[in-house]
Design an enzyme around this catalytic site. Structure first.
Site, PDB file in Angstrom:
ATOM      1  CB  THR A  18      35.720  33.512  -5.840  1.00 31.91           C
ATOM      2  OG1 THR A  18      35.321  33.133  -4.521  1.00 31.91           O
ATOM      3  CG2 THR A  18      36.447  32.348  -6.486  1.00 31.91           C
ATOM      4  NE  ARG A  22      30.846  37.315  -9.322  1.00 26.87           N
ATOM      5  CZ  ARG A  22      30.895  36.084  -9.782  1.00 26.87           C
ATOM      6  NH1 ARG A  22      29.992  35.214  -9.409  1.00 26.87           N
ATOM      7  NH2 ARG A  22      31.841  35.717 -10.608  1.00 26.87           N
ATOM      8  CB  SER A 113      29.776  34.775 -13.136  1.00 28.15           C
ATOM      9  OG  SER A 113      30.055  33.541 -13.744  1.00 28.15           O
ATOM     10  CG  HIS A 114      27.324  31.447 -11.052  1.00 30.76           C
ATOM     11  ND1 HIS A 114      28.602  31.928 -10.926  1.00 30.76           N
ATOM     12  CD2 HIS A 114      26.906  31.151  -9.813  1.00 30.76           C
ATOM     13  CE1 HIS A 114      28.949  31.897  -9.640  1.00 30.76           C
ATOM     14  NE2 HIS A 114      27.936  31.434  -8.946  1.00 30.76           N
ATOM     15  CE  LYS A 126      34.539  38.130 -14.922  1.00 33.49           C
ATOM     16  NZ  LYS A 126      34.446  36.672 -15.011  1.00 33.49           N
ATOM     17  CG  ASP A 277      28.902  31.215 -16.714  1.00 32.86           C
ATOM     18  OD1 ASP A 277      29.424  31.234 -17.853  1.00 32.86           O
ATOM     19  OD2 ASP A 277      29.467  31.690 -15.712  1.00 32.86           O
ATOM     20  CG  ASP A 279      31.097  35.201 -16.907  1.00 28.04           C
ATOM     21  OD1 ASP A 279      30.484  34.162 -16.628  1.00 28.04           O
ATOM     22  OD2 ASP A 279      32.228  35.464 -16.447  1.00 28.04           O
ATOM     23  CG  ASP A 281      33.415  32.180 -16.856  1.00 29.96           C
ATOM     24  OD1 ASP A 281      32.218  31.889 -16.645  1.00 29.96           O
ATOM     25  OD2 ASP A 281      34.092  32.875 -16.077  1.00 29.96           O
ATOM     26  NE  ARG A 282      30.404  29.220 -12.946  1.00 28.23           N
ATOM     27  CZ  ARG A 282      30.103  28.932 -11.703  1.00 28.23           C
ATOM     28  NH1 ARG A 282      29.224  27.989 -11.434  1.00 28.23           N
ATOM     29  NH2 ARG A 282      30.669  29.577 -10.708  1.00 28.23           N
ATOM     30  CB  THR A 344      38.045  27.762  -5.124  1.00 30.62           C
ATOM     31  OG1 THR A 344      37.850  26.420  -4.692  1.00 30.62           O
ATOM     32  CG2 THR A 344      36.831  28.229  -5.900  1.00 30.62           C
ATOM     33  CD  GLU A 363      37.712  27.053 -10.492  1.00 26.09           C
ATOM     34  OE1 GLU A 363      37.800  27.131  -9.257  1.00 26.09           O
ATOM     35  OE2 GLU A 363      37.276  27.961 -11.202  1.00 26.09           O
ATOM     36  CD  GLU A 364      33.462  22.635  -7.578  1.00 22.08           C
ATOM     37  OE1 GLU A 364      32.288  22.314  -7.772  1.00 22.08           O
ATOM     38  OE2 GLU A 364      33.832  23.776  -7.233  1.00 22.08           O
ATOM     39  CB  SER A 365      32.414  25.607  -9.973  1.00 26.30           C
ATOM     40  OG  SER A 365      33.649  26.158 -10.404  1.00 26.30           O
ATOM     41  CE  LYS A 376      34.429  29.684 -14.503  1.00 25.53           C
ATOM     42  NZ  LYS A 376      34.998  30.518 -13.424  1.00 25.53           N
TER      43      LYS A 376
HETATM   44  C1  VG1 Z   1      32.502  29.872  -7.570  1.00 26.28           C
HETATM   45  C2  VG1 Z   1      33.119  28.535  -7.925  1.00 26.28           C
HETATM   46  C3  VG1 Z   1      34.558  28.727  -8.389  1.00 26.28           C
HETATM   47  C4  VG1 Z   1      34.575  29.712  -9.569  1.00 26.28           C
HETATM   48  C5  VG1 Z   1      33.883  31.000  -9.167  1.00 26.28           C
HETATM   49  C6  VG1 Z   1      33.765  31.965 -10.326  1.00 26.28           C
HETATM   50  O1  VG1 Z   1      33.229  30.459  -6.510  1.00 26.28           O
HETATM   51  O2  VG1 Z   1      33.073  27.665  -6.834  1.00 26.28           O
HETATM   52  O3  VG1 Z   1      35.109  27.484  -8.743  1.00 26.28           O
HETATM   53  O4  VG1 Z   1      35.903  29.986  -9.946  1.00 26.28           O
HETATM   54  O5  VG1 Z   1      32.564  30.731  -8.703  1.00 26.28           O
HETATM   55  O6  VG1 Z   1      33.079  31.398 -11.405  1.00 26.28           O
HETATM   56  P1  VG1 Z   1      32.744  30.394  -4.974  1.00 26.28           P
HETATM   57  O7  VG1 Z   1      33.757  31.203  -4.216  1.00 26.28           O
HETATM   58  O8  VG1 Z   1      31.356  30.936  -4.948  1.00 26.28           O
HETATM   59  O9  VG1 Z   1      32.753  28.942  -4.607  1.00 26.28           O
HETATM   60  V1  VG1 Z   1      32.178  32.403 -12.408  1.00 26.28           V
HETATM   61  O10 VG1 Z   1      31.742  31.549 -13.744  1.00 26.28           O
HETATM   62  O11 VG1 Z   1      30.890  32.737 -11.318  1.00 26.28           O
HETATM   63  O12 VG1 Z   1      33.058  33.765 -12.634  1.00 26.28           O
HETATM   64 CO    CO Z   2      31.167  32.731 -15.201  1.00 22.89          CO
END
Ligand code: VG1
Ligand code: CO
Length: 543
Positions: A18, A22, A113-114, A126, A277, A279, A281-282, A344, A363-365, A376
């Site tokens: 996504t 990773r 990221s998270h 990335k 988070d 990096d 962006d959240r 997503t 996004e909901e995340s 983001k």
């Molecule tokens: C998750 C979230 C998605 C987000 C992605 C990257 O992906 O659901 O909405 O864009 O993380 O966010 P997945 O495929 O695990 O559902 V970040 O802040 O981790 O770069």
């Molecule tokens: Co992130």
């Protein structure tokens, strides 16, 4: 200095997910693994000669080592210049900012990221393109293809360079500029928001707490909230980036940012709480004794956008990812602007933003952003919320409650079943997919199913089609139930089940989402047969 040609063999598992590639740190530490992937990125960008690349990461374990390797490889691959954040640090939104501000050709962000960090945890890479946004699927596919046939990589023979002091110097024929990772981003925020109004808010009785979770936003938050806007010292907590994020998950939700949530739900809580988070962006937004769901956050910011100077002319349109609740659509319709539904992942917003079709997206995340960059942006969302609070003079809970009264409340919850055996994850998705054709017309949990499909997206700008982006059940009353497998995990499979229904009656807008959505939750559990197949009686994370 000589450019070395190192022979290598492909790794079979370098397919970006996504958001980039990773893997466990241990996987990246295998000989040639990092180099293979970086060379595959470069091979997918044949016009890189003489161009500028931006480079930085969230400071997690292996960040510094990877930066040195990538600098030498960039020099060995003909890049003209690399702009690297001091200490090898850059948040994801800051990389997007700098790519755009400097007219760079692209950027490499080192982050998972998270996901947790440390020698036994996760690392990631990335690539972002010249618009500042995540590489589109066409490019990530090209990188993956390159990784499967790679025979060698080019790297400059040389010692580590000093990345800890702002300076400009040469590495072979390539220039390196080590810059302050915060400055250009902070300047952009000052151009978007009314910093005088925010100063008034933060220097008054209003109390805010920002938890950087020992990740990258610490230095940015100290600079912006405390130094520039004058919030009291101590407003930002856990503000020093650590390679293992202090042992926690740098994931801003009620589970992983629990100490912050506890503080906001305690007696004498601050007025406002936020976290970001790994990096940067959240974002998670909390009011006193109040949690704002990310889907609501996007809708509410859109409804109040004109309170922010950069958006005083109104929004062009709004986009949300498919599993994100439909709250933003309702606002777009009220505003008479277009709304879009994408798969997503932030990469799908890029074309809409570049074409000027949308101004806000989310996004909901826990991801929200605008056309100011192509990622983001956690701190942007926090500043946007502070702007709405300053403008309305209302506490968070009142802003949200009034929004529900006007537009209805989209009750929402996501249930994650993490770390399932990979084949079980696949089996669950296949078996739900097989049931889709017979579901329309059936009534489940008292709701009639209108549509049951496998979501595919045709990009309205370039026509590219992305299939298999999640299984959807759309009910006649507007409720939705969605199933997806995560594309960011590094172990097994994570099943995400998203539940949503709209409540227009203000008297019924203050229930516990887990209660009011319980019938849909049960349908999701039944259809996936999660308990039978895995023995799991409950999700690992509920957001
Ligand atoms: C998750 C979230 C998605 C987000 C992605 C990257 O992906 O659901 O909405 O864009 O993380 O966010 P997945 O495929 O695990 O559902 V970040 O802040 O981790 O770069
Ligand atoms: Co992130």
């Amino acid at each position: 200095m000589a450019v070395l040609q190192i022979a290598t063999r492909p790794f079979a598992d370098q397919r970006p997910g996504t958001s980039g590639l990773r893997k466990k740190v241990k996987v990246f530490q295998q000989p040639h693994y990092l180099e293979n992937f970086v060379q595959s990125i470069f091979n997918a960008i044949p016009d890189r000669a003489g161009k500028t690349l931006v480079l930085g990461g969230d400071g997690r374990f292996y960040n510094r080592e990877a930066i040195q390797v990538i600098l030498r490889m960039a020099a060995g691959n003909g890049w003209g210049k690399v702009i690297v954040g001091r200490g090898g640090l850059f948040s994801t939104p800051a990389v997007s900012t700098v790519i755009r501000a400097r007219g760079a050709h692209g950027g490499i962000i080192l982050s998972a990221s998270h996901n947790a960090g440390g020698p036994d945890q996760d690392f990631g890479i990335k690539y972002n393109t010249a618009n500042g946004g995540p590489a589109p699927e066409k490019l990530t596919d090209a990188i993956w293809t390159a990784s499967r046939s790679i025979q060698g990589y080019q790297i400059l023979d040389g010692a580590d360079v000093d990345i800890d002091h702002a300076a400009t110097f040469w590495l072979g024929d390539m220039q390196i500029e080590v810059c302050d990772p915060v400055a250009e981003y902070a300047e952009l925020m000052a151009r978007i928001f009314d910093f005088d109004a925010l100063k008034q808010l933060l220097q008054g009785p209003f109390r805010m707490r920002f938890d950087a979770l020992h990740a990258i936003t610490g230095p940015y938050a100290h600079e912006i909230f405390e130094k520039q806007l004058g919030a009291p010292t101590g407003t930002v907590i856990n503000g020093t980036p650590l390679t293992d994020f202090g042992g926690g998950h740098p994931d801003p939700n009620l589970v992983y940012a629990k100490p912050l949530a506890d503080e906001l739900f305690a007696e004498n809580a601050p007025d406002f709480g936020a976290a970001s988070d790994g990096d940067g962006d959240r974002n998670m937004i909390l009011g006193r004794h109040f949690f704002v769901t990310p889907s609501d956050s996007l809708a509410i910011l859109a409804a109040h956008a004109t309170a922010i100077p950069a958006y005083c002319q109104g929004l062009k349109g709004i986009a949300r990812s498919m599993p994100t609740s439909q709250a933003a659509d309702v606002v777009a319709e009220a505003l008479g602007i277009a709304h879009y539904e994408t798969p997503t992942g932030w990469k799908f917003f890029g074309n809409l933003l570049d074409a000027g079709k949308i101004t806000f997206c989310g996004e909901e995340s826990f991801g929200t952003g605008s056309d100011h960059i192509r990622e983001k942006d956690g701190l942007w969302a926090v500043l946007a919320w502070l702007s709405v609070i300053a403008h309305t003079g209302q506490p968070v809970a009142e802003i949200v409650t009034r929004h529900w009264q006007r537009f209805g409340r989209h009750y929402y919850t996501r249930h994650d079943y993490e770390n399932l055996p990979a084949e079980i994850g696949e089996q669950i998705m296949h078996s739900i997919a097989a049931q889709l054709p017979v579901l329309p017309g059936q009534t489940l949990a008292g709701r009639e199913i209108l549509i049951a499909d496998d979501f595919a997206y045709a990009d309205p700008i370039d026509g590219s089609v992305s299939a298999h982006q999640g299984l959807r059940l759309l009910f006649a009353d507007g409720a939705r139930l969605i199933f997806r497998l995560s594309g960011t995990g590094t172990e097994g499979a994570t099943l995400r089940i998203y539940h949503e229904h709209l409540e227009k009656d203000p008297l019924r807008q203050h229930q516990d989402p887990q209660r009011t959505l319980r019938d849909l939750i049960q349908v999701g559990r039944n259809l996936s047969r999660i308990e039978t197949l895995t023995g799991r009686k409950a999700p690992t994370v509920i957001t």
